[in-house]
Design a protein around this motif. Structure first.
Motif, PDB file in Angstrom:
ATOM      1  N   LEU A  62       0.796  -1.226   0.000  1.00  0.00           N
ATOM      2  CA  LEU A  62       0.000   0.000   0.000  1.00  0.00           C
ATOM      3  C   LEU A  62       0.831   1.281   0.000  1.00  0.00           C
ATOM      4  CD1 LEU A  62      -2.843  -1.037   2.485  1.00  0.00           C
ATOM      5  CD2 LEU A  62      -2.857  -1.107  -0.019  1.00  0.00           C
ATOM      6  N   GLU A  63       2.139   1.151   0.051  1.00  0.00           N
ATOM      7  CA  GLU A  63       2.977   2.341   0.052  1.00  0.00           C
ATOM      8  C   GLU A  63       2.767   3.148  -1.236  1.00  0.00           C
ATOM      9  OE1 GLU A  63       7.707   3.671   0.331  1.00  0.00           O
ATOM     10  OE2 GLU A  63       7.126   1.551   0.271  1.00  0.00           O
ATOM     11  N   GLY A  64       2.405   4.426  -1.061  1.00  0.00           N
ATOM     12  CA  GLY A  64       2.194   5.295  -2.207  1.00  0.00           C
ATOM     13  C   GLY A  64       0.841   5.172  -2.856  1.00  0.00           C
ATOM     14  N   ALA A  65      -0.073   4.404  -2.239  1.00  0.00           N
ATOM     15  CA  ALA A  65      -1.404   4.224  -2.824  1.00  0.00           C
ATOM     16  C   ALA A  65      -2.162   5.547  -2.882  1.00  0.00           C
ATOM     17  CB  ALA A  65      -2.200   3.204  -2.013  1.00  0.00           C
ATOM     18  N   VAL A  66      -2.858   5.741  -3.986  1.00  0.00           N
ATOM     19  CA  VAL A  66      -3.658   6.955  -4.163  1.00  0.00           C
ATOM     20  C   VAL A  66      -5.002   6.584  -4.772  1.00  0.00           C
ATOM     21  CG1 VAL A  66      -1.652   8.475  -4.453  1.00  0.00           C
ATOM     22  CG2 VAL A  66      -2.693   7.384  -6.470  1.00  0.00           C
ATOM     23  N   ILE A  67      -5.952   7.508  -4.625  1.00  0.00           N
ATOM     24  CA  ILE A  67      -7.235   7.369  -5.297  1.00  0.00           C
ATOM     25  C   ILE A  67      -7.053   7.804  -6.751  1.00  0.00           C
ATOM     26  CG2 ILE A  67      -9.618   8.191  -5.401  1.00  0.00           C
ATOM     27  CD1 ILE A  67      -9.047   6.393  -3.011  1.00  0.00           C
ATOM     28  N   ASP A  68      -7.519   6.986  -7.672  1.00  0.00           N
ATOM     29  CA  ASP A  68      -7.401   7.297  -9.093  1.00  0.00           C
ATOM     30  C   ASP A  68      -8.746   7.798  -9.605  1.00  0.00           C
ATOM     31  OD1 ASP A  68      -7.089   7.410 -11.820  1.00  0.00           O
ATOM     32  OD2 ASP A  68      -6.057   5.488 -12.004  1.00  0.00           O
ATOM     33  N   PRO A  69      -8.882   9.083  -9.880  1.00  0.00           N
ATOM     34  CA  PRO A  69     -10.167   9.623 -10.349  1.00  0.00           C
ATOM     35  C   PRO A  69     -10.610   9.032 -11.681  1.00  0.00           C
ATOM     36  CG  PRO A  69      -8.423  11.273 -10.518  1.00  0.00           C
ATOM     37  CD  PRO A  69      -7.854  10.140  -9.739  1.00  0.00           C
ATOM     38  N   LYS A  70      -9.655   8.572 -12.490  1.00  0.00           N
ATOM     39  CA  LYS A  70     -10.026   7.968 -13.767  1.00  0.00           C
ATOM     40  C   LYS A  70     -10.770   6.648 -13.559  1.00  0.00           C
ATOM     41  CE  LYS A  70      -6.272  10.039 -16.469  1.00  0.00           C
ATOM     42  NZ  LYS A  70      -5.068   9.774 -17.318  1.00  0.00           N
ATOM     43  N   VAL A  71     -10.417   5.939 -12.488  1.00  0.00           N
ATOM     44  CA  VAL A  71     -11.132   4.701 -12.160  1.00  0.00           C
ATOM     45  C   VAL A  71     -12.576   5.008 -11.798  1.00  0.00           C
ATOM     46  CG1 VAL A  71     -11.300   2.836 -10.454  1.00  0.00           C
ATOM     47  CG2 VAL A  71      -9.086   3.410 -11.475  1.00  0.00           C
ATOM     48  N   LEU A  72     -12.769   6.020 -10.961  1.00  0.00           N
ATOM     49  CA  LEU A  72     -14.129   6.396 -10.572  1.00  0.00           C
ATOM     50  C   LEU A  72     -14.928   6.853 -11.787  1.00  0.00           C
ATOM     51  CD1 LEU A  72     -13.388   8.316  -7.253  1.00  0.00           C
ATOM     52  CD2 LEU A  72     -14.351   6.019  -7.499  1.00  0.00           C
TER      53      LEU A  72
END
Length: 402
Positions: A62-72
């Motif tokens: 999980l290191e560096g995990a971010v929410i990806d707006p393109k996925v949403l």
């Protein structure tokens, strides 16, 4: 739709109503979805620890995990099929793909022998999915898998589906089978040449090339055997058909056609439904007569193994095309196109759906899409009006209802 997970998302298929619009209440202890990303990830790590994932592995994954707006954006904008069966299947089951598929079956003959011997799955079944999902591994998706799953698990629409996938991804990291920083795949977290989710890979993964790892992204033997084991787990029965093209007499009890209306195949044969390959050996199996474009278009009997396709993907057009592709790879000739009656355009379909809804039918959204609810309603109204009840919406039906 996968048995316990989610409908396939390739070609823009929709999630089922049973799995959509689900939101779980959050608690500070578990942070199942939404809210501060750091708190959410801490909750995932805590849950992973209870399932035996070492803390250092969870941190690494999980290191560096971010929410990806393109996925949403992709999740909210899922489209659906607007092509007919003839249009879609002609495009996807091309001669070029058939040639490549047959060459792949020769190239990986040892892996295909194993899937038949160990899992009872016909080579054509796996090969057709391989072709339709990623064009034999050519395009497997360019979304970071870890971020895609973090995004979908953090989002409160379906956390109960995607949170377990995120923990399964950690297990893949622990096994040395996935690099969370660089691994890419589909926007909903599916990985590899046949597009499988981490939990499916953990549960059904097979090391097909003997290197000690399960790499469904880079290793075709791993992908072939893992897909076959997964297909077997969904109930595929060795030696039985899944789809059989048939020719039809002029008159049938058309209202008996359609998925969900299974009767013994032998009864269809008595009605004059005739397999093109002449094989009536499976007359004792239950079968449904499907008419993707009505009684004047291609016609098929579906057998119990076809249920695997319905679990893999809930789109009728995709499912039927994939099953037909597999029959071609198994030696069947091209289907007879027939001469289907012209269907309705988008405006006509919406007008028909509006009328069907006014008559009390549950067709879902008025969206111009010929989904299962609309097909059932069409068939019901055709029968009521004395029209051949083949479930194919035509201008004649729309005119009769108006």
């Amino acid at each position: 739709m996968k048995t316990t997970l989610l409908p396939r998302l390739v070609y823009g298929c929709l999630f089922s109503a049973a799995l959509s619009s689900v939101a779980l209440a959050q608690t500070p202890a578990t942070a199942p979805c939404g809210g501060d990303l750091g708190a959410f990830l801490a909750g995932v790590k805590a849950e992973a620890a209870t399932q035996g994932v070492p803390a250092n592995i969870a941190d690494q994954a999980l290191e560096g995990a971010v929410i990806d707006p393109k996925v949403l954006a992709r999740d909210r904008a899922q489209g659906v099929f607007r092509q007919t069966f003839l249009e879609f299947s002609q495009r996807t089951v091309s001669q070029g793909r058939l040639d490549i598929g047959r060459n792949k079956m020769k190239q990986y003959a040892d892996a295909y022998a194993r899937i038949q011997n160990e899992f009872g799955v016909a080579p054509g079944v796996v090969t057709a999915f391989w072709a339709m999902e990623t064009d034999f591994g050519t395009f497997q998706g360019d979304f970071n898998t870890r971020n895609a799953l973090v995004t979908m698990a953090h989002d409160c629409r379906r956390p109960q589906i995607f949170r377990p996938q995120l923990i399964a991804l950690m297990e893949m990291v622990q096994h040395g089978d996935l690099n969370p920083q660089t691994n890419t795949g589909a926007w909903a977290g599916e990985i590899g040449q046949v597009q499988m989710l981490p939990k499916d890979i953990i549960e059904h993964g097979v090391d097909g090339d003997g290197d000690g790892h399960i790499n469904v992204k880079a290793s075709s033997p791993d992908a072939i055997l893992t897909a076959a084991k997964f297909i077997q787990s969904m109930g595929f029965v060795a030696g039985q058909p899944w789809l059989q093209e048939v020719t039809l007499p002029e008159n049938l009890p058309w209202e008996k056609s359609g998925l969900g209306n299974e009767i013994p195949a032998s009864e269809w044969f008595k009605y004059g439904v005739t397999p093109r390959d002449g094989d009536t050996a499976f007359g004792n199996l239950k079968a449904a007569l499907i008419l993707p474009q009505g009684r004047k278009g291609p016609a098929f009997l579906t057998y119990p193994n076809f249920n695997v396709y319905l679990q893999w993907n809930q789109s009728f057009i995709y499912t039927t095309s994939a099953a037909y592709f597999a029959t071609r790879l198994s030696g069947a000739p091209p289907y007879l196109k027939g001469n289907p009656e012209p269907g309705l355009d988008d405006t006509g379909m919406k007008a028909l759906q509006t009328k069907l809804e006014a008559l009390g039918h549950d067709i879902g959204k008025v969206d111009g899409i010929l989904g299962s609810g609309t097909r059932v309603a069409v068939q019901t109204e055709q029968k009521r009006l004395g029209l051949p009840a083949d479930g194919w919406p035509t201008q004649a039906l729309l005119s009769a209802l108006q």
